[in-house]
Design an enzyme around this catalytic site. Structure first.
Site, PDB file in Angstrom:
ATOM      1  N   HIS A  24       0.874  -1.170   0.000  1.00 40.39           N
ATOM      2  CA  HIS A  24       0.000   0.000   0.000  1.00 40.39           C
ATOM      3  C   HIS A  24       0.908   1.215   0.000  1.00 40.39           C
ATOM      4  O   HIS A  24       1.733   1.379   0.897  1.00 40.39           O
ATOM      5  CB  HIS A  24      -0.913   0.012   1.221  1.00 40.39           C
ATOM      6  CG  HIS A  24      -1.883   1.139   1.189  1.00 40.39           C
ATOM      7  ND1 HIS A  24      -2.272   1.798   2.317  1.00 40.39           N
ATOM      8  CD2 HIS A  24      -2.547   1.730   0.165  1.00 40.39           C
ATOM      9  CE1 HIS A  24      -3.131   2.750   1.994  1.00 40.39           C
ATOM     10  NE2 HIS A  24      -3.313   2.725   0.693  1.00 40.39           N
ATOM     11  N   LYS A  73       5.365   2.802   7.139  1.00 45.42           N
ATOM     12  CA  LYS A  73       4.159   2.906   7.963  1.00 45.42           C
ATOM     13  C   LYS A  73       4.204   1.941   9.138  1.00 45.42           C
ATOM     14  O   LYS A  73       3.444   2.109  10.083  1.00 45.42           O
ATOM     15  CB  LYS A  73       2.916   2.617   7.122  1.00 45.42           C
ATOM     16  CG  LYS A  73       2.664   3.625   6.022  1.00 45.42           C
ATOM     17  CD  LYS A  73       1.400   3.213   5.272  1.00 45.42           C
ATOM     18  CE  LYS A  73       1.161   4.038   4.046  1.00 45.42           C
ATOM     19  NZ  LYS A  73      -0.054   3.603   3.338  1.00 45.42           N
ATOM     20  N   GLN A  90      11.902  -1.300  -0.761  1.00 45.73           N
ATOM     21  CA  GLN A  90      12.693  -0.161  -1.241  1.00 45.73           C
ATOM     22  C   GLN A  90      13.036  -0.344  -2.725  1.00 45.73           C
ATOM     23  O   GLN A  90      12.897   0.582  -3.523  1.00 45.73           O
ATOM     24  CB  GLN A  90      13.980   0.017  -0.431  1.00 45.73           C
ATOM     25  CG  GLN A  90      14.841   1.123  -0.980  1.00 45.73           C
ATOM     26  CD  GLN A  90      16.141   1.354  -0.242  1.00 45.73           C
ATOM     27  OE1 GLN A  90      16.730   2.402  -0.417  1.00 45.73           O
ATOM     28  NE2 GLN A  90      16.614   0.427   0.565  1.00 45.73           N
TER      29      GLN A  90
END
Length: 179
Positions: A24, A73, A90
């Site tokens: 997400h 997050k 990443q």
């Protein structure tokens, strides 16, 4: 002379994949010298415990362009979750941004003048780094596409709301929706 790309901030979101390896991604795209640069630098300079933003790289010492700040997050805990956050997610983010430049969504000639802030969800239960990479690459590209194209439209949002809100973690029943 044409006006520069993203004279004001552009915001996009995308969700790709299923289960523990889903991605997400939320992005904010803006120009150096503007409010996105202030937010970018502030986030980089003021990490909080477990949520340390970092510059996204394609390879060591080769940051992706536009410079992209990876803001996790979820705190990276446990070896596999750390490898997914700092490794596969990443790498997926870097590749998705590079794909957006290569595909013309982001103008290559302005890449040095743009900045991206990317808030990234990597599930602590992630169990496949390759799937994590693929999902993050897709989510990053689609979040950039949404930011660039201004989608979804208000009409899309209202149509989806009429059908009933839902996400991978919760979907209300029709009974709940009618109350």
């Amino acid at each position: 002379m044409p006006s520069p790309f993203a004279p004001t901030a552009r915001i996009g979101e995308s969700f790709a994949g299923e289960g523990a390896n889903a991605a997400h991604t939320n992005v904010v795209i803006g120009r150096k010298g503007g409010p996105v640069e202030t937010a970018w630098a502030t986030a980089l300079a003021t990490p909080s415990a477990g949520h340390v933003p970092f510059v996204t790289i394609v390879r060591p010492s080769v940051p992706v362009k536009p410079l992209t700040l990876f803001v996790p997050k979820a705190a990276a805990e446990g070896e596999l979750h750390q490898r997914a956050t700092w490794g596969s997610a990443q790498a997926g983010l870097a590749r998705g941004v590079a794909d957006a430049v290569q595909g013309g969504l982001l103008p290559a000639e302005e890449a040095d003048d743009l900045l991206i802030i990317a808030a990234i969800w990597v599930n602590p239960a992630v169990d496949d780094l390759d799937v994590s990479f693929r999902n993050q690459r897709a989510a990053a590209y689609e979040a950039v596409r949404a930011a660039v194209t201004g989608t979804p439209t208000v009409a899309n949002v209202l149509a989806a709301a009429e059908e009933g809100p839902a996400n991978p973690f919760y979907a209300p029943t029709s009974e709940v929706l009618t109350r």
